[in-house]
Design a protein around this motif. Sequence first.
Motif, PDB file in Angstrom:
ATOM      1  N   UNK A  11      60.876 158.494  27.542  1.00 43.79           N
ATOM      2  CA  UNK A  11      61.631 157.664  26.950  1.00 43.79           C
ATOM      3  C   UNK A  11      61.688 157.378  25.385  1.00 43.79           C
ATOM      4  N   UNK A  12      60.743 158.259  24.733  1.00 43.46           N
ATOM      5  CA  UNK A  12      60.675 158.179  23.364  1.00 43.46           C
ATOM      6  C   UNK A  12      61.657 158.571  22.549  1.00 43.46           C
ATOM      7  N   UNK A  13      62.451 159.424  23.013  1.00 46.60           N
ATOM      8  CA  UNK A  13      63.995 159.798  22.440  1.00 46.60           C
ATOM      9  C   UNK A  13      65.127 159.609  23.421  1.00 46.60           C
ATOM     10  N   UNK A  14      65.046 158.418  24.005  1.00 41.06           N
ATOM     11  CA  UNK A  14      66.117 157.839  24.823  1.00 41.06           C
ATOM     12  C   UNK A  14      67.521 157.926  23.893  1.00 41.06           C
ATOM     13  N   UNK A  15      68.542 158.656  24.772  1.00 40.73           N
ATOM     14  CA  UNK A  15      69.808 158.815  24.070  1.00 40.73           C
ATOM     15  C   UNK A  15      70.669 157.567  24.519  1.00 40.73           C
ATOM     16  N   UNK A  16      71.519 157.205  23.283  1.00 43.57           N
ATOM     17  CA  UNK A  16      72.603 155.989  23.631  1.00 43.57           C
ATOM     18  C   UNK A  16      73.745 156.608  23.024  1.00 43.57           C
ATOM     19  N   UNK A  17      74.777 156.801  24.139  1.00 45.50           N
ATOM     20  CA  UNK A  17      76.377 157.136  23.808  1.00 45.50           C
ATOM     21  C   UNK A  17      76.944 155.848  23.650  1.00 45.50           C
ATOM     22  N   UNK A  18      77.605 155.779  22.565  1.00 45.84           N
ATOM     23  CA  UNK A  18      78.195 154.299  22.267  1.00 45.84           C
ATOM     24  C   UNK A  18      79.577 154.640  22.552  1.00 45.84           C
ATOM     25  N   UNK A  19      80.152 154.128  23.679  1.00 47.64           N
ATOM     26  CA  UNK A  19      81.598 154.410  24.183  1.00 47.64           C
ATOM     27  C   UNK A  19      82.423 153.358  23.359  1.00 47.64           C
ATOM     28  N   UNK A  20      83.142 153.522  22.178  1.00 52.27           N
ATOM     29  CA  UNK A  20      83.847 152.611  21.442  1.00 52.27           C
ATOM     30  C   UNK A  20      85.299 152.238  22.518  1.00 52.27           C
ATOM     31  N   UNK A  21      85.251 151.263  23.129  1.00 54.40           N
ATOM     32  CA  UNK A  21      86.538 150.903  24.019  1.00 54.40           C
ATOM     33  C   UNK A  21      87.636 150.235  23.001  1.00 54.40           C
ATOM     34  N   UNK A  22      86.896 149.438  22.156  1.00 51.26           N
ATOM     35  CA  UNK A  22      88.050 148.723  21.085  1.00 51.26           C
ATOM     36  C   UNK A  22      87.153 148.610  19.810  1.00 51.26           C
ATOM     37  N   UNK A  23      87.958 148.709  18.761  1.00 53.81           N
ATOM     38  CA  UNK A  23      87.542 148.330  17.498  1.00 53.81           C
ATOM     39  C   UNK A  23      88.062 146.948  16.680  1.00 53.81           C
ATOM     40  N   UNK A  24      88.844 146.127  17.793  1.00 55.56           N
ATOM     41  CA  UNK A  24      89.270 144.980  17.515  1.00 55.56           C
ATOM     42  C   UNK A  24      88.107 144.017  17.292  1.00 55.56           C
ATOM     43  N   UNK A  25      87.996 143.234  16.029  1.00 51.69           N
ATOM     44  CA  UNK A  25      86.719 142.619  15.597  1.00 51.69           C
ATOM     45  C   UNK A  25      86.610 141.558  16.949  1.00 51.69           C
ATOM     46  N   UNK A  26      85.219 141.059  17.213  1.00 54.31           N
ATOM     47  CA  UNK A  26      84.992 140.472  18.535  1.00 54.31           C
ATOM     48  C   UNK A  26      85.288 138.899  18.429  1.00 54.31           C
ATOM     49  N   UNK A  27      85.589 138.590  19.444  1.00 54.40           N
ATOM     50  CA  UNK A  27      86.422 137.104  19.478  1.00 54.40           C
ATOM     51  C   UNK A  27      85.227 136.109  19.360  1.00 54.40           C
ATOM     52  N   UNK A  28      83.991 136.355  19.695  1.00 50.11           N
ATOM     53  CA  UNK A  28      83.092 135.336  19.663  1.00 50.11           C
ATOM     54  C   UNK A  28      81.967 135.499  18.649  1.00 50.11           C
ATOM     55  N   UNK A  29      81.833 135.088  17.595  1.00 48.97           N
ATOM     56  CA  UNK A  29      80.861 135.247  16.616  1.00 48.97           C
ATOM     57  C   UNK A  29      79.564 134.998  17.453  1.00 48.97           C
ATOM     58  N   UNK A  30      78.350 135.826  17.250  1.00 47.31           N
ATOM     59  CA  UNK A  30      77.166 135.517  17.889  1.00 47.31           C
ATOM     60  C   UNK A  30      76.601 134.206  17.501  1.00 47.31           C
TER      61      UNK A  30
END
Length: 345
Positions: A185-204
């Motif tokens: 797991x030391x070089x676990x991969x993460x493919x980020x699938x960008x479904x939408x680039x609309x700014x998020x509706x809920x600020x954290x």
Amino acid sequence: MLVASWRSPSNIALVKYWGKLDGQLPANPSLSMTLDKAFTQTRVEAVTTQGGGRVGTLNGDPEHPFKAKLDQLLQWLTAEVPQLGMFTFNLTTSNSFPHSTGIASSASGLSAFTLCLIEIASKAAGLTPDQDMLMQMASFASRMGSGSACRSLFGGFTVWGETGLVPGASGLFAVPVNGQIHPSFRNLHDAILVVSTVPKALPSSRGHSLMKAHPFASARLVQAHTNLATCVAALSDGDTEKLASVCENEALTLHSLIMTSGGGQVLMEPATISIIKRVQYARRGGLPLFFTLDAGPNVHLLYPQSDHEPVEAFIRNELLSFCEQGKIIFDQCGSGPSSNGYHQP
Ligand code: PMV
């Protein structure tokens, strides 16, 4: 004039921080993986001025919408490190990925800015903190801007928040946990699938505060500790099935908490659900990948380096069509911030 430039990565939480206590402390411990290609690079010029201790411009703009967040962090840090009050800070900054889409631009942006400020304060005071001290100070300070930022200061896997599972774990700063990670797991991969680039509706910040009166808050606290224990065990045993099940549970819990908070926001898009269903089906067929989500519609797909070829073929063949303009960031576990200068994007 003093100058500092840092590049700092984003991170993706496997066990989520959601809800906070006074003093910008997390309600529950979280665990994240630091990314490599999703980063912010920031160059800060500190100009000596009367009435300093503020951000002047961000990419030349004195009214930039992100400036308030930087000023808030700067004010807090200036109270701790008065030397910063002598300067006005002008930033040049860019992200390698779209902001406000559930890829943590605040984590990378605020950790990069904090590193620049601490370097400038050290130069002004004639000090040269060693790398470990610099990162711990930056982790401590950057959490005042964005909690998750404090996990971006270290490469590999990081825990933030009190837990007896990790020696030295604290709510004040994050600690790396790389000694406990199985080689697979030391070089676990993460493919980020960008479904939408609309700014998020809920600020954290709003999401965290909604947890205060959430009817499931106390159950979430218990669950987060249990999931952290399972996640740490899975990461150290190299157990992909166990890691998949706890990560997906955390992602769905985060969105369940958001959906059942006051305001009842649904941050997933139809494409998010389509991707999740296909990923779970493919895993049942033997493909070792699993998903997690941030507080947005985009999907992070995690898989071991050893299986990257069949998994990436599956992603390209079956999932590309759900992404906005076919946008996928193929990322992986990264080594943390670097101060190698600012490069024009
Ligand atoms: O760091 P903040 O305040 O933006 O909160 C981030 C919370 C999540 O990204 C949803 C989860 C996490 O642990 O990163």
